[in-house]
Design a protein around this motif. Structure first.
Motif, PDB file in Angstrom:
ATOM      1  N   VAL A 134      48.819  38.445  37.493  1.00  0.00           N
ATOM      2  CA  VAL A 134      47.414  38.876  37.493  1.00  0.00           C
ATOM      3  C   VAL A 134      46.813  38.700  36.109  1.00  0.00           C
ATOM      4  O   VAL A 134      45.700  38.174  35.952  1.00  0.00           O
ATOM      5  N   ARG A 135      47.544  39.137  35.075  1.00  0.00           N
ATOM      6  CA  ARG A 135      47.006  39.050  33.706  1.00  0.00           C
ATOM      7  C   ARG A 135      46.834  37.600  33.281  1.00  0.00           C
ATOM      8  O   ARG A 135      45.839  37.244  32.630  1.00  0.00           O
ATOM      9  N   GLU A 136      47.782  36.741  33.634  1.00  0.00           N
ATOM     10  CA  GLU A 136      47.686  35.322  33.262  1.00  0.00           C
ATOM     11  C   GLU A 136      46.453  34.677  33.892  1.00  0.00           C
ATOM     12  O   GLU A 136      45.669  33.999  33.211  1.00  0.00           O
ATOM     13  N   LEU A 137      46.283  34.887  35.208  1.00  0.00           N
ATOM     14  CA  LEU A 137      45.148  34.290  35.906  1.00  0.00           C
ATOM     15  C   LEU A 137      43.822  34.892  35.455  1.00  0.00           C
ATOM     16  O   LEU A 137      42.831  34.176  35.288  1.00  0.00           O
ATOM     17  N   SER A 138      43.811  36.205  35.233  1.00  0.00           N
ATOM     18  CA  SER A 138      42.588  36.878  34.783  1.00  0.00           C
ATOM     19  C   SER A 138      42.119  36.309  33.453  1.00  0.00           C
ATOM     20  O   SER A 138      40.926  36.034  33.254  1.00  0.00           O
ATOM     21  N   HIS A 139      43.053  36.143  32.541  1.00  0.00           N
ATOM     22  CA  HIS A 139      42.720  35.633  31.209  1.00  0.00           C
ATOM     23  C   HIS A 139      42.289  34.168  31.285  1.00  0.00           C
ATOM     24  O   HIS A 139      41.297  33.770  30.665  1.00  0.00           O
ATOM     25  N   ARG A 140      43.002  33.388  32.071  1.00  0.00           N
ATOM     26  CA  ARG A 140      42.734  31.952  32.144  1.00  0.00           C
ATOM     27  C   ARG A 140      41.347  31.662  32.691  1.00  0.00           C
ATOM     28  O   ARG A 140      40.641  30.782  32.203  1.00  0.00           O
ATOM     29  N   TYR A 141      40.946  32.429  33.714  1.00  0.00           N
ATOM     30  CA  TYR A 141      39.675  32.146  34.387  1.00  0.00           C
ATOM     31  C   TYR A 141      38.583  33.168  34.052  1.00  0.00           C
ATOM     32  O   TYR A 141      37.532  33.189  34.684  1.00  0.00           O
ATOM     33  N   LYS A 142      38.871  34.014  33.056  1.00  0.00           N
ATOM     34  CA  LYS A 142      37.892  35.018  32.619  1.00  0.00           C
ATOM     35  C   LYS A 142      37.442  35.895  33.789  1.00  0.00           C
ATOM     36  O   LYS A 142      36.257  36.195  33.950  1.00  0.00           O
ATOM     37  N   LEU A 143      38.399  36.271  34.600  1.00  0.00           N
ATOM     38  CA  LEU A 143      38.154  37.168  35.732  1.00  0.00           C
ATOM     39  C   LEU A 143      38.905  38.470  35.467  1.00  0.00           C
ATOM     40  O   LEU A 143      39.873  38.798  36.149  1.00  0.00           O
ATOM     41  N   GLU A 144      38.457  39.177  34.454  1.00  0.00           N
ATOM     42  CA  GLU A 144      39.204  40.349  34.008  1.00  0.00           C
ATOM     43  C   GLU A 144      39.288  41.418  35.092  1.00  0.00           C
ATOM     44  O   GLU A 144      38.277  41.824  35.666  1.00  0.00           O
ATOM     45  N   VAL A 145      40.511  41.859  35.355  1.00  0.00           N
ATOM     46  CA  VAL A 145      40.751  42.904  36.344  1.00  0.00           C
ATOM     47  C   VAL A 145      42.082  43.561  36.018  1.00  0.00           C
ATOM     48  O   VAL A 145      43.015  42.909  35.549  1.00  0.00           O
ATOM     49  N   GLU A 146      42.172  44.864  36.242  1.00  0.00           N
ATOM     50  CA  GLU A 146      43.376  45.629  35.932  1.00  0.00           C
ATOM     51  C   GLU A 146      44.392  45.485  37.073  1.00  0.00           C
ATOM     52  O   GLU A 146      44.082  45.793  38.225  1.00  0.00           O
ATOM     53  N   PRO A 147      45.619  45.025  36.792  1.00  0.00           N
ATOM     54  CA  PRO A 147      46.605  44.775  37.859  1.00  0.00           C
ATOM     55  C   PRO A 147      46.922  45.991  38.721  1.00  0.00           C
ATOM     56  O   PRO A 147      47.159  45.860  39.923  1.00  0.00           O
ATOM     57  N   ASP A 148      46.899  47.197  38.132  1.00  0.00           N
ATOM     58  CA  ASP A 148      47.299  48.391  38.885  1.00  0.00           C
ATOM     59  C   ASP A 148      46.116  49.118  39.525  1.00  0.00           C
ATOM     60  O   ASP A 148      46.309  50.158  40.161  1.00  0.00           O
ATOM     61  N   ALA A 149      44.913  48.586  39.371  1.00  0.00           N
ATOM     62  CA  ALA A 149      43.742  49.220  39.978  1.00  0.00           C
ATOM     63  C   ALA A 149      43.828  49.136  41.498  1.00  0.00           C
ATOM     64  O   ALA A 149      44.238  48.118  42.061  1.00  0.00           O
ATOM     65  N   ILE A 150      43.457  50.237  42.175  1.00  0.00           N
ATOM     66  CA  ILE A 150      43.452  50.274  43.637  1.00  0.00           C
ATOM     67  C   ILE A 150      42.138  49.663  44.143  1.00  0.00           C
ATOM     68  O   ILE A 150      41.060  49.988  43.645  1.00  0.00           O
ATOM     69  N   ILE A 151      42.241  48.786  45.128  1.00  0.00           N
ATOM     70  CA  ILE A 151      41.086  48.013  45.598  1.00  0.00           C
ATOM     71  C   ILE A 151      39.915  48.902  45.983  1.00  0.00           C
ATOM     72  O   ILE A 151      38.760  48.643  45.611  1.00  0.00           O
ATOM     73  N   GLU A 152      40.149  49.980  46.741  1.00  0.00           N
ATOM     74  CA  GLU A 152      39.049  50.806  47.232  1.00  0.00           C
ATOM     75  C   GLU A 152      38.279  51.493  46.114  1.00  0.00           C
ATOM     76  O   GLU A 152      37.155  51.952  46.328  1.00  0.00           O
ATOM     77  N   ASN A 153      38.861  51.536  44.911  1.00  0.00           N
ATOM     78  CA  ASN A 153      38.193  52.167  43.771  1.00  0.00           C
ATOM     79  C   ASN A 153      37.396  51.173  42.933  1.00  0.00           C
ATOM     80  O   ASN A 153      36.760  51.568  41.949  1.00  0.00           O
ATOM     81  N   LEU A 154      37.440  49.906  43.306  1.00  0.00           N
ATOM     82  CA  LEU A 154      36.790  48.863  42.504  1.00  0.00           C
ATOM     83  C   LEU A 154      35.397  48.547  43.038  1.00  0.00           C
ATOM     84  O   LEU A 154      35.179  48.539  44.257  1.00  0.00           O
ATOM     85  N   PRO A 155      34.440  48.238  42.148  1.00  0.00           N
ATOM     86  CA  PRO A 155      33.126  47.765  42.599  1.00  0.00           C
ATOM     87  C   PRO A 155      33.274  46.459  43.376  1.00  0.00           C
ATOM     88  O   PRO A 155      34.269  45.737  43.232  1.00  0.00           O
ATOM     89  N   VAL A 156      32.265  46.153  44.182  1.00  0.00           N
ATOM     90  CA  VAL A 156      32.324  44.977  45.042  1.00  0.00           C
ATOM     91  C   VAL A 156      32.531  43.694  44.233  1.00  0.00           C
ATOM     92  O   VAL A 156      33.319  42.822  44.618  1.00  0.00           O
ATOM     93  N   GLY A 157      31.838  43.568  43.100  1.00  0.00           N
ATOM     94  CA  GLY A 157      31.960  42.362  42.288  1.00  0.00           C
ATOM     95  C   GLY A 157      33.377  42.142  41.785  1.00  0.00           C
ATOM     96  O   GLY A 157      33.862  40.999  41.720  1.00  0.00           O
ATOM     97  N   ILE A 158      34.075  43.216  41.440  1.00  0.00           N
ATOM     98  CA  ILE A 158      35.461  43.109  40.975  1.00  0.00           C
ATOM     99  C   ILE A 158      36.383  42.784  42.146  1.00  0.00           C
ATOM    100  O   ILE A 158      37.337  42.014  42.008  1.00  0.00           O
ATOM    101  N   GLN A 159      36.093  43.342  43.320  1.00  0.00           N
ATOM    102  CA  GLN A 159      36.892  43.014  44.500  1.00  0.00           C
ATOM    103  C   GLN A 159      36.820  41.518  44.788  1.00  0.00           C
ATOM    104  O   GLN A 159      37.809  40.898  45.184  1.00  0.00           O
ATOM    105  N   GLN A 160      35.641  40.936  44.572  1.00  0.00           N
ATOM    106  CA  GLN A 160      35.527  39.496  44.807  1.00  0.00           C
ATOM    107  C   GLN A 160      36.369  38.707  43.811  1.00  0.00           C
ATOM    108  O   GLN A 160      36.958  37.675  44.157  1.00  0.00           O
TER     109      GLN A 160
END
Length: 524
Positions: A134-160
């Motif tokens: 998750v961290r490798e892909l997030s950094h590579r594509y500038k799609l920052e997201v926390e690996p341990d975050a639970i999906i239902e707690n994330l805003p829609v844009g982050i879920q995408q």
């Protein structure tokens, strides 16, 4: 229209890339895809443009293995594919970002990323490796997201973002984005387009499915237009929105709403300190106050899921009010049943017309009197002559395209079904019209007509509330815009408010801060 701008789709010699040839998909007598040819090339953003129901998503579901074609072939780099499930498509390098997210809400980001790709002993997930991925892909594509975050707690844009990372985790060479902007703020849409352009520049092929002309012109390298299941031509991104709309619909349409300045009357709707909760107890409408005068349109804007639907349904009486008041011409209707609110002068166009707007097996004529059947009765029997006379009048007045008023309303197109719903609600004097997503799933030509009728109702002195996630529609119809975020009204602004400011407000930024930020950005 410049007829040389659109040329018929032609077969091309196979080669590097993904080719669809003669793809046909039927559902009973309905031909959703009719011998479609399509070339998808690495290093290109290919927009698939068409109305809702044109067959775009069906075609991509065939390509992703969710559906199987009745005829035709799919090849990747000259090798023919026989796809019966998404796992085979992923193995061939095809990934899909769905309009409705395919995430397990109670799982973490890392767990969702590894779903179906378990690598540990006995099919378990190596969570350490998953987090690293998750961290490798997030950094590579500038799609920052926390690996341990639970999906239902994330805003829609982050879920995408997670949906995109899932596709990239499978090293997809061909990425399908199916109506990806429907639940995003303008700023999130800009971020998504930047991601798609970065993926294209890396050599991936992007298929972008949409019906939004503004987005197509902003990002497409190539455009294929589909109408009623067929490819009707290719278009250049430099074409105007009017030209693209004409290709989509098959005739010239107006994309602007012709309306005069409102003639304001008295306050017809007053909402005071309104609180609405979900069945589970979550507050969906949080101490909301606003009013609407006769002769004006107030649009409730915001990303879907921020309380707009619950607010609209509370006005009708289908969703219970926890506290507060809803006054129609001074009369509190907050705890009335739907038939009582209709009698009080409310017209209501629901978000989901097929579920809540009509009875599909009933005739066009019957659906046109559903809100006041008692007015078309003689004792215990229906006055069928009166029902038919009403139907003939409404069909003519609202240009409802049908082969007969006795046919089931389910036989009509989406636009004509919506005309039936609106015609019924506008068939009596109203104090307030509430229309929730009034043009969802409706073709451009029908949108033009529906907008005209809504404005005409305003001009008769009715107060109008429109709920819409389409900012172009909001800006075109509104006399004022109320932006909702997490059940609260962030601010009420005029329709000429910059889109960037509206986008910030849709993300929860207070009105003054949003306007100041946009003004500061303009000076910079």
């Amino acid at each position: 229209m410049n007829q040389t701008a659109a040329v018929p789709a032609a077969s091309r010699e196979p080669g590097s890339g993904l080719q669809l040839r003669g793809i046909t998909k039927r559902f009973g007598s309905l031909v959703a895809n009719d011998h479609i040819d399509l070339d998808i090339r690495p290093g290109e953003i290919h927009c698939l443009l068409g109305e809702n129901g044109a067959g775009k998503s069906t075609l991509m579901n065939v390509l992703y293995g969710l559906l199987q074609a009745d005829e035709g072939t799919i090849t990747v780099d000259d090798a023919e594919l026989h796809l019966t499930n998404p796992k085979q498509a992923m193995a061939a390098g095809i990934g899909m970002v769905h309009q409705h997210f395919m995430l397990v809400e109670v799982f973490s980001v890392a767990e969702n990323l590894m779903l179906g790709r378990e690598q540990g002993p006995f099919g378990t997930v190596d969570m350490r490796a998953a987090r690293k991925r998750v961290r490798e892909l997030s950094h590579r594509y500038k799609l920052e997201v926390e690996p341990d975050a639970i999906i239902e707690n994330l805003p829609v844009g982050i879920q995408q973002r997670v949906e995109i990372l899932k596709a990239l985790a499978n090293d997809a060479k061909y990425l399908i984005f199916d109506e990806p902007t429907a639940v995003l703020t303008p700023q999130e849409i800009d971020e998504l387009m930047a991601v798609m352009q970065a993926l294209r520049d890396e050599g991936r092929a992007i298929v972008f499915i949409t019906h939004k002309l503004r987005e197509v012109r902003a990002i497409a390298d190539r455009i294929t237009v589909i109408r009623r299941g067929k490819v009707v031509g290719t278009a250049d991104p430099s074409m105007s929105e009017a030209q693209l709309a004409e290709m989509m619909v098959g005739r010239a349409v107006s994309l602007t709403v012709d309306k005069q300045e409102p003639t304001l009357g008295d306050e017809r709707l007053q909402v005071r300190d309104l609180v609405v909760a979900s069945p589970a107890g979550s507050v969906m409408v949080d101490h909301v106050d606003f009013s609407v005068r006769g002769g004006e349109i107030l649009c409730l804007a915001g990303v879907q899921g921020n309380g707009q639907t619950e607010l609209a349904e509370a006005v009708l009486g289908t969703t219970p009010v926890k506290s507060g008041e809803i006054l129609i011409d001074g009369k509190d209707v907050a705890r009335m049943k739907p038939q009582q609110t209709l009698d009080a002068g409310i017209g209501f166009v629901p978000e989901d017309r097929q579920k809540d707007g009509f009875v599909g097996s009933f005739s066009v004529a019957e659906n046109l009197v559903l809100n006041h059947v008692e007015d078309y009765s003689r004792g215990l029997a229906l006055d069928m002559k009166k029902i038919r006379e009403n139907a003939e009048q409404r069909v003519s007045e609202f240009d409802i395209r049908t082969n007969g008023i006795d046919l089931p309303v389910s036989s009509l197109s989406g636009g004509n079904q919506q005309k039936v719903v609106l015609a019924r609600e506008l068939s009596r004097p109203l104090s307030l019209l509430v229309a929730n997503q009034p043009t969802r799933g409706v073709d451009v030509g029908a949108i033009e007509f529906l907008h005209e009728r809504i404005v005409a109702e305003r001009d008769q002195g009715t107060a109008v509330v429109i709920v819409s996630t389409e900012l172009d529609e909001v800006a075109a119809l509104a006399d004022r815009i109320a932006v909702m975020y997490r059940g609260k009204i962030v601010g009420i602004v005029p329709p000429e408010t910059p889109r960037d400011a509206l986008g910030l407000m849709m993300a929860g930024v207070p009105q003054d801060e949003a306007l100041a930020a946009v003004q500061e950005g303009g000076r910079a």
